[in-house]
Motif scaffolding. Sequence first.
Motif, PDB file in Angstrom:
ATOM      1  N   ARG A  32       0.824  -1.184  -0.097  1.00  0.00           N
ATOM      2  CA  ARG A  32      -0.036   0.023   0.058  1.00  0.00           C
ATOM      3  C   ARG A  32       0.913   1.247   0.167  1.00  0.00           C
ATOM      4  NH1 ARG A  32      -4.635  -1.305   4.464  1.00  0.00           N
ATOM      5  NH2 ARG A  32      -2.656  -1.621   5.799  1.00  0.00           N
ATOM      6  N   ASN A  33       1.902   1.215   0.627  1.00  0.00           N
ATOM      7  CA  ASN A  33       2.809   2.296   0.919  1.00  0.00           C
ATOM      8  C   ASN A  33       3.544   2.560  -0.616  1.00  0.00           C
ATOM      9  OD1 ASN A  33       2.285   3.022   3.516  1.00  0.00           O
ATOM     10  ND2 ASN A  33       3.954   1.731   4.363  1.00  0.00           N
ATOM     11  N   ARG A  34       3.828   1.439  -1.256  1.00  0.00           N
ATOM     12  CA  ARG A  34       4.790   1.679  -2.460  1.00  0.00           C
ATOM     13  C   ARG A  34       3.617   2.181  -3.527  1.00  0.00           C
ATOM     14  NH1 ARG A  34       6.885  -4.530  -2.548  1.00  0.00           N
ATOM     15  NH2 ARG A  34       8.535  -4.156  -0.694  1.00  0.00           N
ATOM     16  N   LEU A  35       2.625   1.866  -3.241  1.00  0.00           N
ATOM     17  CA  LEU A  35       1.279   2.574  -4.379  1.00  0.00           C
ATOM     18  C   LEU A  35       1.382   4.062  -4.208  1.00  0.00           C
ATOM     19  CD1 LEU A  35      -1.619   0.070  -4.302  1.00  0.00           C
ATOM     20  CD2 LEU A  35      -0.031   0.356  -6.090  1.00  0.00           C
ATOM     21  N   ARG A  36       1.672   4.508  -2.904  1.00  0.00           N
ATOM     22  CA  ARG A  36       1.549   5.615  -2.489  1.00  0.00           C
ATOM     23  C   ARG A  36       3.078   6.635  -2.927  1.00  0.00           C
ATOM     24  NH1 ARG A  36       3.639   8.451   2.033  1.00  0.00           N
ATOM     25  NH2 ARG A  36       3.577   6.292   3.030  1.00  0.00           N
ATOM     26  N   PHE A  37       4.295   5.794  -2.479  1.00  0.00           N
ATOM     27  CA  PHE A  37       5.476   6.286  -2.959  1.00  0.00           C
ATOM     28  C   PHE A  37       5.641   6.818  -4.494  1.00  0.00           C
ATOM     29  CE2 PHE A  37       6.917   4.154   1.279  1.00  0.00           C
ATOM     30  CZ  PHE A  37       7.008   5.239   1.646  1.00  0.00           C
ATOM     31  N   GLN A  38       5.037   5.716  -5.355  1.00  0.00           N
ATOM     32  CA  GLN A  38       5.415   5.961  -6.632  1.00  0.00           C
ATOM     33  C   GLN A  38       4.760   7.139  -7.468  1.00  0.00           C
ATOM     34  OE1 GLN A  38       3.538   2.582  -8.875  1.00  0.00           O
ATOM     35  NE2 GLN A  38       1.555   3.135  -8.440  1.00  0.00           N
ATOM     36  N   SER A  39       3.864   8.095  -6.538  1.00  0.00           N
ATOM     37  CA  SER A  39       3.471   9.297  -7.107  1.00  0.00           C
ATOM     38  C   SER A  39       4.425  10.354  -6.731  1.00  0.00           C
ATOM     39  CB  SER A  39       2.247   9.501  -6.596  1.00  0.00           C
ATOM     40  OG  SER A  39       2.233   9.774  -5.266  1.00  0.00           O
ATOM     41  N   ASP A  40       5.089  10.251  -5.539  1.00  0.00           N
ATOM     42  CA  ASP A  40       5.886  11.527  -5.040  1.00  0.00           C
ATOM     43  C   ASP A  40       7.579  11.060  -4.868  1.00  0.00           C
ATOM     44  OD1 ASP A  40       5.737   9.801  -2.721  1.00  0.00           O
ATOM     45  OD2 ASP A  40       4.406  11.312  -1.729  1.00  0.00           O
ATOM     46  N   GLY A  43      -1.399  -2.804  -8.342  1.00  0.00           N
ATOM     47  CA  GLY A  43      -1.317  -1.438  -9.213  1.00  0.00           C
ATOM     48  C   GLY A  43      -0.077  -0.735  -9.254  1.00  0.00           C
ATOM     49  N   ILE A  44       0.811  -1.384  -8.868  1.00  0.00           N
ATOM     50  CA  ILE A  44       2.078  -0.922  -9.331  1.00  0.00           C
ATOM     51  C   ILE A  44       2.366  -0.511 -10.724  1.00  0.00           C
ATOM     52  CG2 ILE A  44       4.870  -1.261  -9.284  1.00  0.00           C
ATOM     53  CD1 ILE A  44       3.749  -0.746  -6.371  1.00  0.00           C
ATOM     54  N   ASP A  45       2.724   0.791 -11.076  1.00  0.00           N
ATOM     55  CA  ASP A  45       2.512   1.329 -12.219  1.00  0.00           C
ATOM     56  C   ASP A  45       4.367   1.487 -12.950  1.00  0.00           C
ATOM     57  OD1 ASP A  45       2.666   2.632 -14.636  1.00  0.00           O
ATOM     58  OD2 ASP A  45       1.564   4.514 -14.072  1.00  0.00           O
ATOM     59  N   PRO A  46       4.450   0.435 -13.900  1.00  0.00           N
ATOM     60  CA  PRO A  46       5.889   0.402 -14.278  1.00  0.00           C
ATOM     61  C   PRO A  46       6.313   1.664 -14.996  1.00  0.00           C
ATOM     62  CG  PRO A  46       4.498  -1.044 -15.683  1.00  0.00           C
ATOM     63  CD  PRO A  46       3.452  -0.609 -14.672  1.00  0.00           C
ATOM     64  N   ALA A  47       5.296   2.773 -15.193  1.00  0.00           N
ATOM     65  CA  ALA A  47       5.713   3.982 -16.060  1.00  0.00           C
ATOM     66  C   ALA A  47       6.161   4.965 -14.727  1.00  0.00           C
ATOM     67  CB  ALA A  47       4.429   4.511 -16.604  1.00  0.00           C
ATOM     68  N   ARG A  48       5.736   4.460 -13.557  1.00  0.00           N
ATOM     69  CA  ARG A  48       6.127   5.322 -12.603  1.00  0.00           C
ATOM     70  C   ARG A  48       7.177   4.690 -11.267  1.00  0.00           C
ATOM     71  NH1 ARG A  48       0.997   7.750  -9.640  1.00  0.00           N
ATOM     72  NH2 ARG A  48       0.408   5.688  -9.956  1.00  0.00           N
ATOM     73  N   THR A  49       7.198   3.388 -11.397  1.00  0.00           N
ATOM     74  CA  THR A  49       8.103   2.524 -10.684  1.00  0.00           C
ATOM     75  C   THR A  49       9.027   1.617 -11.363  1.00  0.00           C
ATOM     76  OG1 THR A  49       6.642   2.511  -8.671  1.00  0.00           O
ATOM     77  CG2 THR A  49       8.192   0.770  -8.894  1.00  0.00           C
ATOM     78  N   THR A  50      10.145   1.755 -11.247  1.00  0.00           N
ATOM     79  CA  THR A  50      11.059   0.743 -12.012  1.00  0.00           C
ATOM     80  C   THR A  50      11.172  -0.980 -11.296  1.00  0.00           C
ATOM     81  OG1 THR A  50      12.580   2.541 -12.833  1.00  0.00           O
ATOM     82  CG2 THR A  50      13.476   0.243 -12.913  1.00  0.00           C
ATOM     83  N   ILE A  51      10.633  -1.701 -11.850  1.00  0.00           N
ATOM     84  CA  ILE A  51      10.847  -2.979 -11.316  1.00  0.00           C
ATOM     85  C   ILE A  51      11.907  -3.753 -12.017  1.00  0.00           C
ATOM     86  CG2 ILE A  51       9.363  -5.351 -11.091  1.00  0.00           C
ATOM     87  CD1 ILE A  51       6.722  -3.536 -11.485  1.00  0.00           C
ATOM     88  N   CYS A  52      12.789  -4.343 -11.130  1.00  0.00           N
ATOM     89  CA  CYS A  52      14.158  -4.724 -11.934  1.00  0.00           C
ATOM     90  C   CYS A  52      14.642  -5.928 -10.984  1.00  0.00           C
ATOM     91  CB  CYS A  52      15.159  -3.722 -11.794  1.00  0.00           C
ATOM     92  SG  CYS A  52      15.479  -2.872 -10.091  1.00  0.00           S
ATOM     93  N   LEU A  53      15.438  -6.776 -11.999  1.00  0.00           N
ATOM     94  CA  LEU A  53      15.727  -8.062 -11.258  1.00  0.00           C
ATOM     95  C   LEU A  53      17.262  -7.949 -10.669  1.00  0.00           C
ATOM     96  CD1 LEU A  53      15.046 -11.097 -11.143  1.00  0.00           C
ATOM     97  CD2 LEU A  53      15.880 -11.481 -13.368  1.00  0.00           C
ATOM     98  N   GLN A  54      17.376  -8.500  -9.463  1.00  0.00           N
ATOM     99  CA  GLN A  54      18.578  -8.299  -8.848  1.00  0.00           C
ATOM    100  C   GLN A  54      19.747  -8.777  -9.467  1.00  0.00           C
ATOM    101  OE1 GLN A  54      18.773 -10.127  -4.772  1.00  0.00           O
ATOM    102  NE2 GLN A  54      19.748  -8.323  -4.035  1.00  0.00           N
ATOM    103  N   SER A  55      19.416 -10.160  -9.795  1.00  0.00           N
ATOM    104  CA  SER A  55      20.744 -10.973 -10.444  1.00  0.00           C
ATOM    105  C   SER A  55      21.262 -10.665 -11.778  1.00  0.00           C
ATOM    106  CB  SER A  55      20.166 -12.485 -10.668  1.00  0.00           C
ATOM    107  OG  SER A  55      19.070 -12.549 -11.287  1.00  0.00           O
ATOM    108  N   HIS A  56      20.389  -9.779 -12.367  1.00  0.00           N
ATOM    109  CA  HIS A  56      20.877  -9.023 -13.630  1.00  0.00           C
ATOM    110  C   HIS A  56      21.546  -7.449 -13.471  1.00  0.00           C
ATOM    111  CE1 HIS A  56      18.795 -12.686 -15.209  1.00  0.00           C
ATOM    112  NE2 HIS A  56      18.961 -12.282 -16.422  1.00  0.00           N
ATOM    113  N   LEU A  57      21.834  -7.397 -12.429  1.00  0.00           N
ATOM    114  CA  LEU A  57      22.389  -6.051 -12.323  1.00  0.00           C
ATOM    115  C   LEU A  57      23.679  -6.372 -11.604  1.00  0.00           C
ATOM    116  CD1 LEU A  57      19.429  -4.099 -10.551  1.00  0.00           C
ATOM    117  CD2 LEU A  57      20.209  -3.817 -12.887  1.00  0.00           C
ATOM    118  N   PRO A  58      24.775  -6.705 -12.172  1.00  0.00           N
ATOM    119  CA  PRO A  58      25.999  -7.122 -11.998  1.00  0.00           C
ATOM    120  C   PRO A  58      26.809  -6.019 -11.066  1.00  0.00           C
ATOM    121  CG  PRO A  58      26.316  -6.369 -14.184  1.00  0.00           C
ATOM    122  CD  PRO A  58      24.628  -6.700 -13.924  1.00  0.00           C
ATOM    123  N   ALA A  59      26.416  -4.532 -11.133  1.00  0.00           N
ATOM    124  CA  ALA A  59      27.030  -3.908 -10.160  1.00  0.00           C
ATOM    125  C   ALA A  59      26.764  -4.134  -8.777  1.00  0.00           C
ATOM    126  CB  ALA A  59      26.751  -2.393 -10.552  1.00  0.00           C
TER     127      ALA A  59
END
Length: 333
Positions: free
Chosen positions: A26-34, A72-88
């Motif tokens: 629920r908080n993530r839905l709110r966070f993605q706006s601001d 309701g997570i919006d991929p246009a406002r929240t970046t969903i990413c895969l940990q194992s594919h981020l070598p950094a």
Amino acid sequence: MSKPIILTGDRTTGPLHIGHYAGSLRNRLRFQSDHQQFLLLADTQALTDNAHDPAKVRRNVIEVALDYLAVGIDPARTTICLQSHLPALAELSMLYLNFVSVARLERNPTIKDEIRARGFGRDIPAGFLCYPAAQAADITAFKATVVPVGEDQAPLIEQTNEIVRRINAVAGSDVLPEAKAVIPKSGRLPGIDGKAKMSKSGGNAIPLSASPDEISTAVKAMFTDPMHLRVEDPGRVEGNTVFAYLDAFDDATEEVEELKARYRRGGLGDQAIKLRLNDILQDLIGPIRQRRAELARQPDYVLDVIRSGTERAMLRTETTKRDVIEALGLFLL
């Protein structure tokens, strides 16, 4: 002004449940706006205590992503990413391990509690013990300044900031920002059996994809007050799972307080409050379940969300890695 950067995520060990919804979604839905929000599918971290079953970790990447999108997570406002594919992230983890001692890792209260809960004894997977450094890499790679966590996870953010301060001191500049732990006011939602921790593997959770019958069965089985044997008997609200769930999900707070008062003095049965909670959970989960089923029929779309989000995250995390290497004066080609 640029939006604050927030990092959050979940281990890919199983579909999400209503405890996740009450505690973070629920908080993530709110966070993605601001906020500029990054949502990490933490499959690498999931392996620290599931290396014996990598298939479980792999298949739940999609399951968790489906839950994110369904609520309701919006991929246009929240970046969903895969940990194992981020070598950094892995490279920064290895670097940060030089800035923390084994003794300090072992003293971390969160890690101590988790080691005890899993019965590792001294047979602790090294990846599990080193998780605080890995989480520091996750947080700092995005240069996040806000990290929502439960109260039990706050020591991990404290240790992240210790590592940040050490690196900044060696670099002679504030190459990395410190992060602030944001702890929700509501406590952890208990399992339906009244136990403090809800987990699908423990059989005491209600998944966000639960069917109407599964929801009803779970609510009927909920722990209340074992001494509340008759409707007219006074009952305890504290430790009563049904009231904990009503506090979390029933928006009619004044009515809930009146129900608590009636329950305490006697005259309100368990069945009545369970019927109320069942209606609330059916209304909450029903639309999520429907959207999830629709998304599950679009696997290419879900994969594209993860792929494109991971590509965006890679650009950011690789930039941070280079910033840290340059600030520390390490060799660069």
